[in-house]
Scaffold this motif. Structure first.
Motif, PDB file in Angstrom:
ATOM      1  N   LYS A  52      45.405  37.736  38.645  1.00 23.21           N
ATOM      2  CA  LYS A  52      45.108  38.231  37.217  1.00 23.21           C
ATOM      3  C   LYS A  52      44.493  36.789  36.329  1.00 23.21           C
ATOM      4  O   LYS A  52      43.731  37.224  35.507  1.00 23.21           O
ATOM      5  N   ARG A  53      45.075  35.900  36.668  1.00 26.33           N
ATOM      6  CA  ARG A  53      44.493  34.580  35.552  1.00 26.33           C
ATOM      7  C   ARG A  53      43.183  34.320  35.628  1.00 26.33           C
ATOM      8  O   ARG A  53      42.351  34.243  34.867  1.00 26.33           O
ATOM      9  N   LEU A  54      42.687  34.406  37.216  1.00 30.45           N
ATOM     10  CA  LEU A  54      41.448  34.085  37.382  1.00 30.45           C
ATOM     11  C   LEU A  54      40.627  35.154  36.850  1.00 30.45           C
ATOM     12  O   LEU A  54      39.357  34.976  36.408  1.00 30.45           O
ATOM     13  N   ALA A  55      40.679  36.676  37.186  1.00 35.02           N
ATOM     14  CA  ALA A  55      40.099  37.717  36.738  1.00 35.02           C
ATOM     15  C   ALA A  55      39.964  37.622  35.326  1.00 35.02           C
ATOM     16  O   ALA A  55      38.670  38.113  34.584  1.00 35.02           O
ATOM     17  N   GLU A  56      40.880  37.406  34.628  1.00 35.28           N
ATOM     18  CA  GLU A  56      40.628  37.212  33.054  1.00 35.28           C
ATOM     19  C   GLU A  56      39.639  36.151  32.483  1.00 35.28           C
ATOM     20  O   GLU A  56      38.998  36.306  31.695  1.00 35.28           O
ATOM     21  N   ASP A  57      40.028  34.849  33.234  1.00 35.51           N
ATOM     22  CA  ASP A  57      39.040  33.739  32.916  1.00 35.51           C
ATOM     23  C   ASP A  57      37.671  34.051  33.208  1.00 35.51           C
ATOM     24  O   ASP A  57      36.669  33.799  32.412  1.00 35.51           O
ATOM     25  N   TYR A  58      37.375  34.897  34.197  1.00 38.48           N
ATOM     26  CA  TYR A  58      35.729  35.224  34.555  1.00 38.48           C
ATOM     27  C   TYR A  58      35.349  36.212  33.570  1.00 38.48           C
ATOM     28  O   TYR A  58      34.335  36.203  33.147  1.00 38.48           O
ATOM     29  N   GLU A  59      36.134  36.975  33.125  1.00 40.76           N
ATOM     30  CA  GLU A  59      35.988  38.235  32.328  1.00 40.76           C
ATOM     31  C   GLU A  59      35.585  37.767  30.911  1.00 40.76           C
ATOM     32  O   GLU A  59      34.487  37.669  30.146  1.00 40.76           O
ATOM     33  N   ARG A  60      36.578  36.559  30.405  1.00 39.09           N
ATOM     34  CA  ARG A  60      36.209  35.826  29.082  1.00 39.09           C
ATOM     35  C   ARG A  60      34.780  34.973  29.251  1.00 39.09           C
ATOM     36  O   ARG A  60      34.039  35.046  28.287  1.00 39.09           O
ATOM     37  N   LYS A  61      34.793  34.618  30.638  1.00 40.90           N
ATOM     38  CA  LYS A  61      33.451  33.442  30.461  1.00 40.90           C
ATOM     39  C   LYS A  61      32.182  34.538  30.345  1.00 40.90           C
ATOM     40  O   LYS A  61      31.240  34.325  29.815  1.00 40.90           O
ATOM     41  N   LEU A  62      32.337  35.742  30.905  1.00 39.38           N
ATOM     42  CA  LEU A  62      31.276  36.538  31.151  1.00 39.38           C
ATOM     43  C   LEU A  62      30.958  37.205  29.566  1.00 39.38           C
ATOM     44  O   LEU A  62      29.685  37.253  29.107  1.00 39.38           O
ATOM     45  N   ASP A  63      31.956  37.437  28.893  1.00 40.53           N
ATOM     46  CA  ASP A  63      31.817  37.757  27.504  1.00 40.53           C
ATOM     47  C   ASP A  63      30.918  36.811  26.404  1.00 40.53           C
ATOM     48  O   ASP A  63      30.454  37.269  25.873  1.00 40.53           O
ATOM     49  N   GLU A  64      31.558  35.456  26.914  1.00 36.17           N
ATOM     50  CA  GLU A  64      30.934  34.382  26.176  1.00 36.17           C
ATOM     51  C   GLU A  64      29.449  34.353  26.406  1.00 36.17           C
ATOM     52  O   GLU A  64      28.616  33.967  25.493  1.00 36.17           O
ATOM     53  N   ILE A  65      29.205  34.400  27.495  1.00 35.99           N
ATOM     54  CA  ILE A  65      27.779  34.304  28.224  1.00 35.99           C
ATOM     55  C   ILE A  65      27.032  35.502  27.396  1.00 35.99           C
ATOM     56  O   ILE A  65      25.852  35.250  26.758  1.00 35.99           O
ATOM     57  N   GLU A  66      27.472  36.476  27.523  1.00 36.15           N
ATOM     58  CA  GLU A  66      26.748  37.619  26.659  1.00 36.15           C
ATOM     59  C   GLU A  66      26.622  37.593  25.193  1.00 36.15           C
ATOM     60  O   GLU A  66      25.370  37.769  24.605  1.00 36.15           O
ATOM     61  N   ALA A  67      27.565  37.022  24.528  1.00 36.32           N
ATOM     62  CA  ALA A  67      27.273  36.699  23.182  1.00 36.32           C
ATOM     63  C   ALA A  67      26.593  35.449  23.057  1.00 36.32           C
ATOM     64  O   ALA A  67      25.646  35.727  22.120  1.00 36.32           O
ATOM     65  N   LYS A  68      26.449  34.741  23.717  1.00 39.62           N
ATOM     66  CA  LYS A  68      25.198  33.578  23.623  1.00 39.62           C
ATOM     67  C   LYS A  68      23.977  34.053  23.883  1.00 39.62           C
ATOM     68  O   LYS A  68      22.987  33.813  23.076  1.00 39.62           O
ATOM     69  N   LYS A  69      23.611  34.970  24.573  1.00 40.39           N
ATOM     70  CA  LYS A  69      22.336  35.415  25.174  1.00 40.39           C
ATOM     71  C   LYS A  69      22.044  36.410  23.865  1.00 40.39           C
ATOM     72  O   LYS A  69      20.861  36.198  23.448  1.00 40.39           O
ATOM     73  N   ARG A  70      22.959  37.113  23.080  1.00 43.86           N
ATOM     74  CA  ARG A  70      22.565  38.058  22.158  1.00 43.86           C
ATOM     75  C   ARG A  70      22.184  37.190  21.146  1.00 43.86           C
ATOM     76  O   ARG A  70      21.153  37.399  20.480  1.00 43.86           O
TER      77      ARG A  70
END
Length: 75
Positions: A52-70
């Motif tokens: 759960k901890r790693l899954a949340e970390d990965y999702e948070r990082k993906l959200d950050e990447i998408e925000a930076k790309k936008r």
């Protein structure tokens, strides 16, 4: 004219380079997610709390990447 256009064109080049870098990072994290799921669901190799901890970390990082790309695509 060149002095005015050079910073604008250079910024666009850097944006494309950064977007490519972010896309590469997104693919790496997606691969990590798949590996994590395999370890948890198929191999039972990690505890639920770690999953759960790693899954949340990965999702948070993906959200950050998408925000930076936008943000970069707006420039």
């Amino acid at each position: 004219i060149i002095a005015v256009l050079a910073p604008l064109l250079g910024g666009k080049f850097l944006s494309r380079k950064n977007v490519k870098s972010l896309e590469r990072e997104r693919k790496e994290i997606t691969a990590l997610q798949k590996d994590l799921q395999k370890k948890y669901f198929e191999q039972n190799a990690i505890p639920e709390s770690e999953y759960k901890r790693l899954a949340e970390d990965y999702e948070r990082k993906l959200d950050e990447i998408e925000a930076k790309k936008r943000e970069l695509n707006r420039k």
